[in-house]
Design a protein around this motif. Structure first.
Motif, PDB file in Angstrom:
ATOM      1  N   PRO A   1      86.431  39.046  76.374  1.00  0.00           N
ATOM      2  CA  PRO A   1      85.507  40.004  75.762  1.00  0.00           C
ATOM      3  C   PRO A   1      84.243  40.273  76.581  1.00  0.00           C
ATOM      4  CG  PRO A   1      85.290  37.890  74.678  1.00  0.00           C
ATOM      5  CD  PRO A   1      86.406  37.752  75.694  1.00  0.00           C
ATOM      6  N   TRP A   2      83.920  39.342  77.492  1.00  0.00           N
ATOM      7  CA  TRP A   2      82.706  39.528  78.285  1.00  0.00           C
ATOM      8  C   TRP A   2      82.761  38.619  79.510  1.00  0.00           C
ATOM      9  CZ3 TRP A   2      78.433  36.048  78.987  1.00  0.00           C
ATOM     10  CH2 TRP A   2      78.585  34.801  78.362  1.00  0.00           C
ATOM     11  N   GLN A   3      81.946  38.956  80.491  1.00  0.00           N
ATOM     12  CA  GLN A   3      81.781  38.123  81.679  1.00  0.00           C
ATOM     13  C   GLN A   3      80.422  38.432  82.279  1.00  0.00           C
ATOM     14  OE1 GLN A   3      85.289  39.738  83.653  1.00  0.00           O
ATOM     15  NE2 GLN A   3      83.996  40.624  85.238  1.00  0.00           N
TER      16      GLN A   3
ATOM     17  N   ASP B   1      87.424  53.028  80.452  1.00  0.00           N
ATOM     18  CA  ASP B   1      88.068  52.191  79.439  1.00  0.00           C
ATOM     19  C   ASP B   1      87.090  51.690  78.378  1.00  0.00           C
ATOM     20  OD1 ASP B   1      90.596  52.362  80.722  1.00  0.00           O
ATOM     21  OD2 ASP B   1      90.012  50.761  82.105  1.00  0.00           O
ATOM     22  N   GLY B   2      85.837  52.118  78.466  1.00  0.00           N
ATOM     23  CA  GLY B   2      84.830  51.703  77.492  1.00  0.00           C
ATOM     24  C   GLY B   2      84.181  50.367  77.790  1.00  0.00           C
ATOM     25  N   ILE B   3      84.417  49.824  78.985  1.00  0.00           N
ATOM     26  CA  ILE B   3      83.773  48.564  79.364  1.00  0.00           C
ATOM     27  C   ILE B   3      82.342  48.872  79.800  1.00  0.00           C
ATOM     28  CG2 ILE B   3      83.791  46.602  80.958  1.00  0.00           C
ATOM     29  CD1 ILE B   3      86.072  46.603  78.872  1.00  0.00           C
ATOM     30  N   ALA B   4      81.403  48.237  79.169  1.00  0.00           N
ATOM     31  CA  ALA B   4      79.988  48.452  79.469  1.00  0.00           C
ATOM     32  C   ALA B   4      79.517  47.416  80.474  1.00  0.00           C
ATOM     33  CB  ALA B   4      79.162  48.350  78.197  1.00  0.00           C
TER      34      ALA B   4
ATOM     35  N   ARG C   1      58.875  34.476  97.085  1.00  0.00           N
ATOM     36  CA  ARG C   1      59.576  35.326  96.135  1.00  0.00           C
ATOM     37  C   ARG C   1      61.051  34.958  96.063  1.00  0.00           C
ATOM     38  NH1 ARG C   1      56.306  38.583  93.730  1.00  0.00           N
ATOM     39  NH2 ARG C   1      57.926  39.749  92.695  1.00  0.00           N
ATOM     40  N   ILE C   2      61.552  35.052  94.853  1.00  0.00           N
ATOM     41  CA  ILE C   2      62.975  34.850  94.616  1.00  0.00           C
ATOM     42  C   ILE C   2      63.486  36.040  93.815  1.00  0.00           C
ATOM     43  CG2 ILE C   2      62.607  33.455  92.553  1.00  0.00           C
ATOM     44  CD1 ILE C   2      65.130  31.854  93.523  1.00  0.00           C
ATOM     45  N   THR C   3      64.667  36.502  94.185  1.00  0.00           N
ATOM     46  CA  THR C   3      65.267  37.658  93.529  1.00  0.00           C
ATOM     47  C   THR C   3      66.529  37.212  92.806  1.00  0.00           C
ATOM     48  OG1 THR C   3      64.396  39.133  95.219  1.00  0.00           O
ATOM     49  CG2 THR C   3      66.213  39.965  93.882  1.00  0.00           C
ATOM     50  N   ILE C   4      66.625  37.629  91.557  1.00  0.00           N
ATOM     51  CA  ILE C   4      67.778  37.323  90.714  1.00  0.00           C
ATOM     52  C   ILE C   4      68.456  38.640  90.366  1.00  0.00           C
ATOM     53  CG2 ILE C   4      68.513  36.447  88.459  1.00  0.00           C
ATOM     54  CD1 ILE C   4      67.403  34.123  89.901  1.00  0.00           C
ATOM     55  N   SER C   5      69.765  38.687  90.560  1.00  0.00           N
ATOM     56  CA  SER C   5      70.550  39.827  90.077  1.00  0.00           C
ATOM     57  C   SER C   5      71.483  39.311  88.987  1.00  0.00           C
ATOM     58  CB  SER C   5      71.327  40.492  91.208  1.00  0.00           C
ATOM     59  OG  SER C   5      72.281  39.617  91.742  1.00  0.00           O
ATOM     60  N   PHE C   6      71.533  40.049  87.883  1.00  0.00           N
ATOM     61  CA  PHE C   6      72.309  39.644  86.720  1.00  0.00           C
ATOM     62  C   PHE C   6      73.100  40.834  86.223  1.00  0.00           C
ATOM     63  CE2 PHE C   6      72.289  39.030  81.951  1.00  0.00           C
ATOM     64  CZ  PHE C   6      73.254  38.040  81.922  1.00  0.00           C
ATOM     65  N   SER C   7      74.393  40.645  86.043  1.00  0.00           N
ATOM     66  CA  SER C   7      75.260  41.675  85.467  1.00  0.00           C
ATOM     67  C   SER C   7      76.038  41.071  84.315  1.00  0.00           C
ATOM     68  CB  SER C   7      76.258  42.203  86.503  1.00  0.00           C
ATOM     69  OG  SER C   7      75.607  42.906  87.511  1.00  0.00           O
ATOM     70  N   LEU C   8      76.057  41.772  83.221  1.00  0.00           N
ATOM     71  CA  LEU C   8      76.854  41.389  82.077  1.00  0.00           C
ATOM     72  C   LEU C   8      77.793  42.547  81.793  1.00  0.00           C
ATOM     73  CD1 LEU C   8      76.013  39.400  79.055  1.00  0.00           C
ATOM     74  CD2 LEU C   8      76.823  41.698  78.580  1.00  0.00           C
ATOM     75  N   ALA C   9      79.087  42.299  81.847  1.00  0.00           N
ATOM     76  CA  ALA C   9      80.095  43.306  81.545  1.00  0.00           C
ATOM     77  C   ALA C   9      80.789  42.895  80.262  1.00  0.00           C
ATOM     78  CB  ALA C   9      81.090  43.431  82.690  1.00  0.00           C
ATOM     79  N   ALA C  10      81.059  43.865  79.382  1.00  0.00           N
ATOM     80  CA  ALA C  10      81.572  43.502  78.066  1.00  0.00           C
ATOM     81  C   ALA C  10      82.320  44.649  77.417  1.00  0.00           C
ATOM     82  CB  ALA C  10      80.406  43.080  77.171  1.00  0.00           C
ATOM     83  N   GLU C  11      83.193  44.259  76.500  1.00  0.00           N
ATOM     84  CA  GLU C  11      83.834  45.267  75.668  1.00  0.00           C
ATOM     85  C   GLU C  11      82.779  45.830  74.711  1.00  0.00           C
ATOM     86  OE1 GLU C  11      85.683  42.286  72.300  1.00  0.00           O
ATOM     87  OE2 GLU C  11      86.975  42.907  73.942  1.00  0.00           O
ATOM     88  N   ARG C  12      83.110  46.929  74.082  1.00  0.00           N
ATOM     89  CA  ARG C  12      82.138  47.696  73.285  1.00  0.00           C
ATOM     90  C   ARG C  12      81.407  46.855  72.229  1.00  0.00           C
ATOM     91  NH1 ARG C  12      81.643  52.880  73.302  1.00  0.00           N
ATOM     92  NH2 ARG C  12      83.773  53.220  74.014  1.00  0.00           N
ATOM     93  N   SER C  13      82.096  46.032  71.453  1.00  0.00           N
ATOM     94  CA  SER C  13      81.428  45.283  70.379  1.00  0.00           C
ATOM     95  C   SER C  13      80.400  44.300  70.934  1.00  0.00           C
ATOM     96  CB  SER C  13      82.451  44.544  69.510  1.00  0.00           C
ATOM     97  OG  SER C  13      83.162  43.594  70.281  1.00  0.00           O
ATOM     98  N   VAL C  14      80.719  43.643  72.040  1.00  0.00           N
ATOM     99  CA  VAL C  14      79.775  42.710  72.664  1.00  0.00           C
ATOM    100  C   VAL C  14      78.580  43.486  73.223  1.00  0.00           C
ATOM    101  CG1 VAL C  14      79.461  40.980  74.477  1.00  0.00           C
ATOM    102  CG2 VAL C  14      81.615  41.057  73.184  1.00  0.00           C
TER     103      VAL C  14
END
Length: 123
Positions: A61-63, A15-18, A99-112
């Motif tokens: 538009p994003w999360q 669907d084009g979600i990055a 040590r600390i581990t961070i996981s980060f995900s950004l999902a967004a529509e194409r323009s974002v």
């Protein structure tokens, strides 16, 4: 804006979600620098595209998803407070070399996604 801790992998669905995923593991003494990098990204996203009011599947538009874990405490989700410009909750004190581990995900529509790439990723 150069990133020093986060190295992103990119994927896109039919669907084009990055989705931009990053994983960083640092000693606790470097954690403030990593958190500042995440806060810059999230402050930018909130300023440019607003607070994510709805998940992508409901028209947002994003999360993002932000998790941290360490041997010293259970895995927990972090949230960005756009008014304070800070991540919450504040993490408990740790030994400097723990040590600390961070996981980060950004999902967004194409323009974002395109704006994110232009702002934070090299060439």
């Amino acid at each position: 804006m150069a990133l020093h801790f986060l190295d992103f992998d990119y994927s896109e669905d039919e669907d084009g979600i990055a989705t931009w995923d990053a994983l960083a593991s640092v000693p606790a003494r470097r954690l403030p620098e990593l958190l500042a990098e995440l806060e810059r990204i999230l402050a930018w996203a909130h300023a440019e595209f607003g607070t994510p009011e709805a998940p992508l599947e409901h028209g947002g538009p994003w999360q993002y998803d932000l998790q941290c874990e360490s041997a010293g405490f259970a895995s927990r989700e972090l949230h960005f407070d756009p008014d304070a410009g800070r991540l919450q909750p504040v993490l408990p004190p740790m030994a400097p070399e723990e040590r600390i581990t961070i996981s980060f995900s950004l999902a967004a529509e194409r323009s974002v996604s395109e704006a994110f790439s232009e702002q934070f990723l090299p060439g």
